[in-house]
Structure formats: structure tokens, C-alpha cells
Design a protein around this motif. Structure first.
Motif, PDB file in Angstrom:
ATOM      1  N   LYS A 129       0.797  -1.279   0.106  1.00  0.00           N
ATOM      2  CA  LYS A 129      -0.106  -0.125   0.072  1.00  0.00           C
ATOM      3  C   LYS A 129       0.957   1.403   0.055  1.00  0.00           C
ATOM      4  CE  LYS A 129      -3.845  -2.094   0.087  1.00  0.00           C
ATOM      5  NZ  LYS A 129      -5.113  -2.046  -1.105  1.00  0.00           N
ATOM      6  N   ARG A 130       1.975   1.164   0.604  1.00  0.00           N
ATOM      7  CA  ARG A 130       2.881   2.431   0.825  1.00  0.00           C
ATOM      8  C   ARG A 130       3.435   2.946  -0.582  1.00  0.00           C
ATOM      9  NH1 ARG A 130       8.569   1.229   3.412  1.00  0.00           N
ATOM     10  NH2 ARG A 130       8.859  -0.868   2.737  1.00  0.00           N
ATOM     11  N   TRP A 131       3.400   1.860  -1.561  1.00  0.00           N
ATOM     12  CA  TRP A 131       4.092   2.314  -2.678  1.00  0.00           C
ATOM     13  C   TRP A 131       3.127   2.754  -3.958  1.00  0.00           C
ATOM     14  CZ3 TRP A 131       8.950   2.596  -1.909  1.00  0.00           C
ATOM     15  CH2 TRP A 131       9.644   1.550  -1.031  1.00  0.00           C
ATOM     16  N   GLU A 132       1.713   2.863  -3.462  1.00  0.00           N
ATOM     17  CA  GLU A 132       0.625   3.143  -4.464  1.00  0.00           C
ATOM     18  C   GLU A 132       0.880   4.452  -4.757  1.00  0.00           C
ATOM     19  OE1 GLU A 132      -3.001   2.217  -2.926  1.00  0.00           O
ATOM     20  OE2 GLU A 132      -2.735  -0.108  -3.250  1.00  0.00           O
ATOM     21  N   GLY A 133       0.919   4.942  -5.976  1.00  0.00           N
ATOM     22  CA  GLY A 133       0.958   6.312  -6.619  1.00  0.00           C
ATOM     23  C   GLY A 133       2.489   6.633  -6.581  1.00  0.00           C
ATOM     24  N   ALA A 146      17.921  14.885 -19.020  1.00  0.00           N
ATOM     25  CA  ALA A 146      16.808  14.814 -18.294  1.00  0.00           C
ATOM     26  C   ALA A 146      16.703  13.233 -17.470  1.00  0.00           C
ATOM     27  CB  ALA A 146      15.609  14.981 -19.161  1.00  0.00           C
ATOM     28  N   GLU A 147      16.036  13.452 -16.426  1.00  0.00           N
ATOM     29  CA  GLU A 147      15.676  12.116 -15.649  1.00  0.00           C
ATOM     30  C   GLU A 147      14.385  11.534 -16.020  1.00  0.00           C
ATOM     31  OE1 GLU A 147      13.047  14.248 -12.114  1.00  0.00           O
ATOM     32  OE2 GLU A 147      15.069  13.722 -11.411  1.00  0.00           O
ATOM     33  N   LYS A 148      14.414  10.196 -16.026  1.00  0.00           N
ATOM     34  CA  LYS A 148      13.428   9.355 -16.322  1.00  0.00           C
ATOM     35  C   LYS A 148      12.466   9.019 -15.105  1.00  0.00           C
ATOM     36  CE  LYS A 148      11.040   6.606 -19.266  1.00  0.00           C
ATOM     37  NZ  LYS A 148      10.274   7.043 -20.375  1.00  0.00           N
ATOM     38  N   LYS A 149      11.121   9.054 -15.175  1.00  0.00           N
ATOM     39  CA  LYS A 149      10.214   8.779 -14.137  1.00  0.00           C
ATOM     40  C   LYS A 149       9.337   7.824 -14.771  1.00  0.00           C
ATOM     41  CE  LYS A 149      10.171  13.278 -11.816  1.00  0.00           C
ATOM     42  NZ  LYS A 149       9.346  14.256 -11.326  1.00  0.00           N
ATOM     43  N   ILE A 150       9.259   6.730 -14.072  1.00  0.00           N
ATOM     44  CA  ILE A 150       8.378   5.437 -14.133  1.00  0.00           C
ATOM     45  C   ILE A 150       7.354   5.074 -13.218  1.00  0.00           C
ATOM     46  CG2 ILE A 150       8.314   2.964 -14.769  1.00  0.00           C
ATOM     47  CD1 ILE A 150      11.259   3.218 -15.740  1.00  0.00           C
ATOM     48  N   ALA A 151       6.014   5.049 -13.344  1.00  0.00           N
ATOM     49  CA  ALA A 151       5.141   4.800 -12.433  1.00  0.00           C
ATOM     50  C   ALA A 151       5.457   3.409 -11.628  1.00  0.00           C
ATOM     51  CB  ALA A 151       3.778   4.690 -13.066  1.00  0.00           C
ATOM     52  N   LEU A 152       5.357   3.568 -10.514  1.00  0.00           N
ATOM     53  CA  LEU A 152       5.509   2.326  -9.790  1.00  0.00           C
ATOM     54  C   LEU A 152       4.691   1.075 -10.037  1.00  0.00           C
ATOM     55  CD1 LEU A 152       6.783   2.956  -6.139  1.00  0.00           C
ATOM     56  CD2 LEU A 152       7.886   1.412  -7.726  1.00  0.00           C
ATOM     57  N   ASP A 153       3.300   1.193 -10.132  1.00  0.00           N
ATOM     58  CA  ASP A 153       2.521   0.259 -10.604  1.00  0.00           C
ATOM     59  C   ASP A 153       2.732  -0.211 -11.772  1.00  0.00           C
ATOM     60  OD1 ASP A 153       1.958   2.284 -11.965  1.00  0.00           O
ATOM     61  OD2 ASP A 153      -0.281   2.177 -11.742  1.00  0.00           O
ATOM     62  N   ALA A 154       3.265   0.202 -12.847  1.00  0.00           N
ATOM     63  CA  ALA A 154       3.907  -0.228 -14.088  1.00  0.00           C
ATOM     64  C   ALA A 154       5.112  -0.916 -13.927  1.00  0.00           C
ATOM     65  CB  ALA A 154       3.924   1.019 -15.314  1.00  0.00           C
ATOM     66  N   THR A 199      15.742 -10.729  -5.709  1.00  0.00           N
ATOM     67  CA  THR A 199      15.056 -10.600  -4.155  1.00  0.00           C
ATOM     68  C   THR A 199      15.068  -8.850  -3.717  1.00  0.00           C
ATOM     69  OG1 THR A 199      17.229 -11.013  -3.444  1.00  0.00           O
ATOM     70  CG2 THR A 199      15.585 -12.802  -3.698  1.00  0.00           C
ATOM     71  N   THR A 200      15.744  -8.113  -4.377  1.00  0.00           N
ATOM     72  CA  THR A 200      16.087  -6.663  -4.219  1.00  0.00           C
ATOM     73  C   THR A 200      14.384  -6.106  -4.544  1.00  0.00           C
ATOM     74  OG1 THR A 200      18.116  -6.587  -5.185  1.00  0.00           O
ATOM     75  CG2 THR A 200      17.005  -4.351  -4.985  1.00  0.00           C
ATOM     76  N   PHE A 201      13.849  -6.839  -5.190  1.00  0.00           N
ATOM     77  CA  PHE A 201      12.364  -5.968  -5.437  1.00  0.00           C
ATOM     78  C   PHE A 201      11.327  -6.621  -4.515  1.00  0.00           C
ATOM     79  CE2 PHE A 201      14.682  -5.934  -9.512  1.00  0.00           C
ATOM     80  CZ  PHE A 201      14.895  -4.344  -9.718  1.00  0.00           C
ATOM     81  N   ASN A 202      11.654  -7.357  -3.531  1.00  0.00           N
ATOM     82  CA  ASN A 202      10.772  -8.060  -2.673  1.00  0.00           C
ATOM     83  C   ASN A 202       9.994  -6.815  -1.668  1.00  0.00           C
ATOM     84  OD1 ASN A 202      10.920 -10.593  -3.580  1.00  0.00           O
ATOM     85  ND2 ASN A 202      12.208 -11.332  -1.955  1.00  0.00           N
ATOM     86  N   ILE A 203      10.715  -5.825  -1.615  1.00  0.00           N
ATOM     87  CA  ILE A 203      10.270  -4.593  -0.664  1.00  0.00           C
ATOM     88  C   ILE A 203       8.805  -4.212  -1.279  1.00  0.00           C
ATOM     89  CG2 ILE A 203      11.407  -2.949  -1.959  1.00  0.00           C
ATOM     90  CD1 ILE A 203      11.869  -1.534   0.625  1.00  0.00           C
ATOM     91  N   LEU A 204       8.671  -4.307  -2.656  1.00  0.00           N
ATOM     92  CA  LEU A 204       7.508  -3.905  -3.351  1.00  0.00           C
ATOM     93  C   LEU A 204       6.040  -4.774  -3.142  1.00  0.00           C
ATOM     94  CD1 LEU A 204       8.942  -2.804  -6.705  1.00  0.00           C
ATOM     95  CD2 LEU A 204       8.294  -1.387  -4.674  1.00  0.00           C
TER      96      LEU A 204
END
Length: 221
Positions: A129-133, A146-154, A199-204
Motif C-alpha cells: 500500500k505504501r508504494w501506491e501512486g 533529463a531524468e526518467k520517471k516510471i510509475a511504480l504500478d507499471a 530479491t531486491t524487489f521483494n520490498i514492493l
């Protein structure tokens, strides 16, 4: 069975064991990771020794009933169409709220999620839940770019797709009839190494057990 250490033959999910005239000792996977007959020498990243405790259940959300509480109501969504009311499908009955087996309701839900996930070949993982949005920001070290931004849900959806494709690859590998057991073990080691790296991404993940597990069954970052 010391020669089967770490393989399906000594896994807690290896059931209905019998001797096959050509394949040797075979059985079935209780989690249905692989179709029967499953050779005792097969391997899988979800291996768990017999007698090992199951993963802990996810934390109870605020307001969620404890133990065998009532299940949330099932919402019936009807799409607009030109179909007459008589042809509309009837709403499905709600699932029973009591399980007449010696298993905690949270453990039952966990096993059910695993079975459905493997049966249909795709995951139902939820993002925390804390990663939503939120968003992933790739900020280059070179000034003026320029920096690149990617929506976390995607981004999370892509991670789950990688996880599911690796599981399908495991199934195809263990069911391959042209590879020797030694070759399967060697290739499985590469897949397990991929799990360990990811496993780095298990936090998501909202539920830890939906994430990746390395060679030790833990987070091998």
C-alpha cells in the motif's frame, strides 16, 4: 535419500510417490508447480524440506477479522449490454466462511493463492500500500540530461511478469524429455540465481511470500 537433497524427492510437497517402469521414482507436486508424473530428481526454486514450517502469514490489516472471521462480501459487477435480463448470469454464491479442516484460515488462503497462481500461469501479487501512486526516478549522473520517471504500478507489473515467466521456464525445463537430470540441475541453478538477484524487489510486494526466493529460500541479494 541423501542424493536427493534439495530436489523434489525430499520436498514436503512431493506426494503420491511410486515407482515408474521407465522414469524411476515419481510422484506429484501438491502445489502443482509441475504436471505429473514428477521425477524425484527434479528441482524447483520453491523447494521446502519435509517438516519445515510454512512461511508466516501476511500481517493482519487494520479492521480485518482474526482467524476464522467472516469473509468480505463478494461484489457482483455487471457490464452494460443489450442482453436481456433473463440472459444475464446469476451472481455466484459467496465462499464459505468456515473451513472444515485442521488448517488456519490464513494458511488456507496462502496455499489456495499458490495453487491458483500455478494453475493459471500468472500471478495475483499485490503491491504494498505504501508504494501506491509512487514512481521510480532514474536520475543520470551527467549534468544537463533529463531524468526518467516510471510509475511504480507499471514497474511492479513488469517485475511480476518476469517472476511468472521464470516459473513457466522452470515448468518447461523440468518437463523436457531431451535433457538429462544433470543438465536440468545445471540450468535450474541459473534460474535460481535469477530469483536471488531479483530479491531486491521483494520490498514492493504486499505479501513477502509472493516475492522471489534465492538458493537458500531467503533473500539472497
Amino acid at each position: 535419500m541423501s542424493d536427493l537433497a534439495g530436489r523434489c524427492g525430499t520436498c514436503g510437497a512431493f506426494t503420491r510417490v511410486h515407482d515408474h517402469p521407465t522414469l524411476g521414482k515419481v510422484g506429484e507436486c501438491a502445489l502443482e508447480v509441475f504436471p505429473p508424473p514428477l521425477k524425484a530428481t527434479a528441482t524447483c526454486a520453491r523447494y521446502r524440506p519435509r517438516g519445515a514450517p510454512p512461511p508466516p502469514p501476511r500481517p493482519r490489516a487494520a479492521g480485518e477479522p482474526r482467524g476464522r472471521g467472516a469473509a468480505p462480501p463478494v461484489a457482483v459487477v455487471r457490464r452494460q449490454s443489450t442482453t436481456s435480463a433473463a440472459q444475464l448470469p446469476l451472481p455466484r454464491p459467496s465462499l464459505p466462511t468456515e473451513i472444515d479442516i485442521d488448517m488456519d484460515i490464513e494458511e488456507f488462503r496462502r496455499v489456495l493463492r499458490e495453487v491458483l497462481s500455478e494453475e493459471f500461469g500468472h500471478g495475483t501479487a499485490e503491491m504494498g500500500k505504501r508504494w501506491e501512486g509512487g514512481e521510480v526516478v532514474l536520475r543520470p549522473g551527467k549534468e544537463g540530461t533529463a531524468e526518467k520517471k516510471i510509475a511504480l504500478d507499471a514497474f511492479f507489473h513488469k517485475i511480476v511478469m518476469i517472476r511468472d515467466k521464470l516459473r513457466v521456464l522452470e515448468q518447461r525445463l523440468n518437463a523436457h524429455d531431451k535433457l538429462t537430470d544433470a543438465e536440468k540441475v545445471q540450468l535450474q541453478a541459473y534460474i535460481t540465481a535469477c530469483y536471488g538477484t531479483l530479491t531486491t524487489f521483494n520490498i514492493l510486494f504486499a505479501r513477502r511470500e509472493d516475492g522471489f526466493a534465492g538458493s537458500s529460500g531467503k533473500d539472497d541479494e
